[in-house]
Enzyme design. Structure first.
Site, short mmCIF file in Angstrom:
data_model
loop_
_atom_site.label_atom_id
_atom_site.label_comp_id
_atom_site.label_asym_id
_atom_site.label_seq_id
_atom_site.Cartn_x
_atom_site.Cartn_y
_atom_site.Cartn_z
N TYR A 115 29.28 64.36 32.99
CA TYR A 115 29.38 64.00 31.35
C TYR A 115 30.15 63.10 30.91
O TYR A 115 29.65 61.92 30.40
CB TYR A 115 29.63 65.34 30.60
CG TYR A 115 29.92 65.07 28.99
CD1 TYR A 115 28.59 64.92 28.23
CD2 TYR A 115 31.16 65.05 28.31
CE1 TYR A 115 28.82 64.55 26.99
CE2 TYR A 115 31.27 64.76 27.11
CZ TYR A 115 30.11 64.72 26.36
OH TYR A 115 30.20 64.44 24.85
N TYR B 238 23.31 63.99 25.45
CA TYR B 238 23.54 65.22 26.42
C TYR B 238 25.07 65.75 26.41
O TYR B 238 25.85 65.24 27.15
CB TYR B 238 23.14 64.85 27.78
CG TYR B 238 22.84 65.83 28.81
CD1 TYR B 238 21.60 66.17 29.03
CD2 TYR B 238 23.99 66.60 29.21
CE1 TYR B 238 21.57 67.56 30.27
CE2 TYR B 238 23.82 67.62 30.23
CZ TYR B 238 22.45 68.08 30.68
OH TYR B 238 22.41 68.84 31.55
N1 LIG Z 1 30.69 68.27 21.23
C1 LIG Z 1 32.07 67.61 21.41
O1 LIG Z 1 32.67 68.25 21.58
C2 LIG Z 1 32.09 66.27 21.59
C3 LIG Z 1 33.34 65.66 21.97
C4 LIG Z 1 33.32 64.27 21.93
C5 LIG Z 1 32.38 63.49 21.79
N2 LIG Z 1 31.11 64.17 21.26
C6 LIG Z 1 30.13 63.01 21.12
O2 LIG Z 1 29.63 63.32 19.75
C7 LIG Z 1 28.26 62.93 19.67
C8 LIG Z 1 27.64 63.89 18.69
O3 LIG Z 1 27.95 65.25 19.46
P1 LIG Z 1 27.51 66.66 19.00
O4 LIG Z 1 28.67 67.60 19.34
O5 LIG Z 1 27.07 66.64 17.43
O6 LIG Z 1 26.04 66.93 19.94
P2 LIG Z 1 25.07 68.22 19.97
O7 LIG Z 1 25.18 69.10 18.80
O8 LIG Z 1 24.89 68.69 21.26
O9 LIG Z 1 23.78 67.10 19.20
C9 LIG Z 1 23.17 66.31 20.07
C10 LIG Z 1 21.70 66.14 19.53
O10 LIG Z 1 20.84 65.28 20.45
C11 LIG Z 1 19.68 65.81 20.82
N3 LIG Z 1 19.17 65.36 22.13
C12 LIG Z 1 19.59 65.41 23.31
N4 LIG Z 1 18.97 64.87 24.08
C13 LIG Z 1 17.90 64.05 23.52
C14 LIG Z 1 16.91 63.39 24.06
N5 LIG Z 1 16.50 63.11 25.34
N6 LIG Z 1 16.01 63.09 23.22
C15 LIG Z 1 16.23 63.22 21.73
N7 LIG Z 1 17.35 64.08 21.32
C16 LIG Z 1 18.26 64.60 22.05
C17 LIG Z 1 20.09 67.28 20.97
O11 LIG Z 1 18.96 68.07 20.76
P3 LIG Z 1 18.89 69.35 21.66
O12 LIG Z 1 19.92 70.56 20.97
O13 LIG Z 1 17.48 69.83 21.64
O14 LIG Z 1 19.23 69.16 23.14
C18 LIG Z 1 21.03 67.39 19.68
O15 LIG Z 1 19.91 67.69 18.60
C19 LIG Z 1 27.74 62.93 20.94
O16 LIG Z 1 27.77 61.56 21.35
C20 LIG Z 1 28.78 63.49 21.97
O17 LIG Z 1 28.98 63.00 23.20
C21 LIG Z 1 31.11 65.38 21.29
#
Ligand SMILES: NC(=O)c1ccc[n+]([C@@H]2O[C@H](COP(=O)([O-])OP(=O)(O)OC[C@H]3O[C@@H](n4cnc5c(N)ncnc54)[C@H](OP(=O)(O)O)[C@@H]3O)[C@@H](O)[C@H]2O)c1
Length: 309
Positions: free
Chosen positions: A128, A64
């Site tokens: 978060y 999330y």
């Molecule tokens: N983005 C950043 O700046 C950032 C920074 C530091 C760390 N991170 C970490 O890096 C990792 C990858 O992040 P990202 O940016 O690639 O995230 P993202 O683009 O938001 O992708 C997350 C995926 O998880 C899916 N998801 C969310 N809730 C779900 C549920 N209940 N059941 C099944 N799937 C679900 C989302 O689907 P929906 O789109 O339909 O919700 C999305 O496809 C995460 O652990 C995040 O916390 C990210």
């Protein structure tokens, strides 16, 4: 394990998940799940997914990630980011699989002046961050063969991210106000996925020794640091061809002039020292990684669309 490891990617449609699919495409047998096939907040679905996949490696890129919305949906954020990783760790242990999970710089409060190291005390400023910290702790409580990579300011050619937002706004506006008092290391989904593949390959090949030598928590970001404002400036300078010469004027502002539901840390910079000492990996600078994403975008016909979050 056969010569072809079975790799389960959870969250394969997210920005990191898409790049994990690319990076691991020739690695072994890939099994993908996202919200369309599983709700990771539902423990029974999550367990059934892992047992059905019978993986050697689980890459958990599902999360999330709507930082501001999490303030008003703490239960959902906690179920997805806090509880689900613990269940994945239990299932990984049961299957003797390696679990790779991603966490965030937002578990820190930003008060330190130098880069944060893994032994620094977390103190999240927002829901978060608290939910991601709960996820780390849940995995650590189970133990087993796991790698938690704390990363920061993730962006890339796909998904909802700062780079794609800036490229869109550059076409719509003549000037932009951008926060200039939060510092971090923009990290590309491409570099994260490629680093993950290198490390997972090393683990499976036995290059790092037994699990007690490598399992644990690591900071994994691109090198260097910049403010959001400096990052925007670099994007507009380097993406001139993509923007057909459009370069909006940028006005640096303080965080206090751009209030958001979730507070964000002032200093988000993470030290990669443990990563390079223990796993021998050096990450590219954020500038080099940005160039690679811009080059990738230049080869796409149109800028990818962003979904509203
Ligand atoms: N983005 C950043 O700046 C950032 C920074 C530091 C760390 N991170 C970490 O890096 C990792 C990858 O992040 P990202 O940016 O690639 O995230 P993202 O683009 O938001 O992708 C997350 C995926 O998880 C899916 N998801 C969310 N809730 C779900 C549920 N209940 N059941 C099944 N799937 C679900 C989302 O689907 P929906 O789109 O339909 O919700 C999305 O496809 C995460 O652990 C995040 O916390 C990210």
């Amino acid at each position: 394990m056969s010569n072809q490891p079975r790799v389960l990617i959870v969250g394969h449609l997210g920005q990191v998940g898409v790049e994990l699919q690319r990076s691991f495409s020739s690695f072994g047998e890939i099994i993908c799940h996202d919200r369309d096939t599983v709700d990771i907040a539902a423990a029974d679905q999550l367990r059934a997914m892992v047992r059905g996949a019978a993986p050697d490696v689980i890459l958990n890129a599902a999360a999330y990630t709507a930082v501001d919305r999490a303030e008003s949906e703490p239960d959902v954020a906690m179920a997805v980011n806090g509880a689900a990783p613990g269940i994945l760790a239990e299932e990984a242990l049961r299957a003797s699989a390696l679990l790779v999970h991603y966490s965030t710089d937002y578990i820190f409060d930003g008060s330190k002046i130098t880069p944060w190291v893994e032994t620094d005390k977390p103190n999240p400023l927002n829901v978060y961050g608290a939910s991601k910290l709960a996820g780390e702790k849940a995995i650590q409580a189970v133990g087993g063969k796991y790698l938690i990579f704390r990363t920061s300011w993730v962006y890339g050619p796909h998904g909802n991210n700062f780079l794609l937002t800036m490229l869109r706004l550059a076409k719509e506006r003549a000037s932009l106000n951008i926060v200039d008092d939060q510092f971090g290391a923009p990290t590309t989904s491409i570099s994260l996925a490629d680093a993950t593949r290198t490390i997972v390959a090393g683990v499976l090949a036995g290059s790092y020794g037994a699990a007690d030598k490598w399992a644990g928590l690591y900071h994994l970001t691109c090198g260097g640091a910049v403010s959001w404002c400096g990052f925007a400036q670099a994007i507009f300078t380097r993406a001139e061809a993509l923007l057909c010469g459009k370069h909006p004027a940028i006005h640096p502002i303080a965080s206090s002039a751009y209030p958001t539901p979730a507070k964000r840390p002032r200093n988000s910079v993470l030290s990669n020292e443990k990563l390079s000492e223990r796993l021998g990996l050096r990450m590219p600078s954020w500038e080099t990684a940005l160039d690679a994403v811009i080059a990738r975008l230049a080869n796409l016909d149109a800028l990818p669309k962003q979904a509203e979050k």
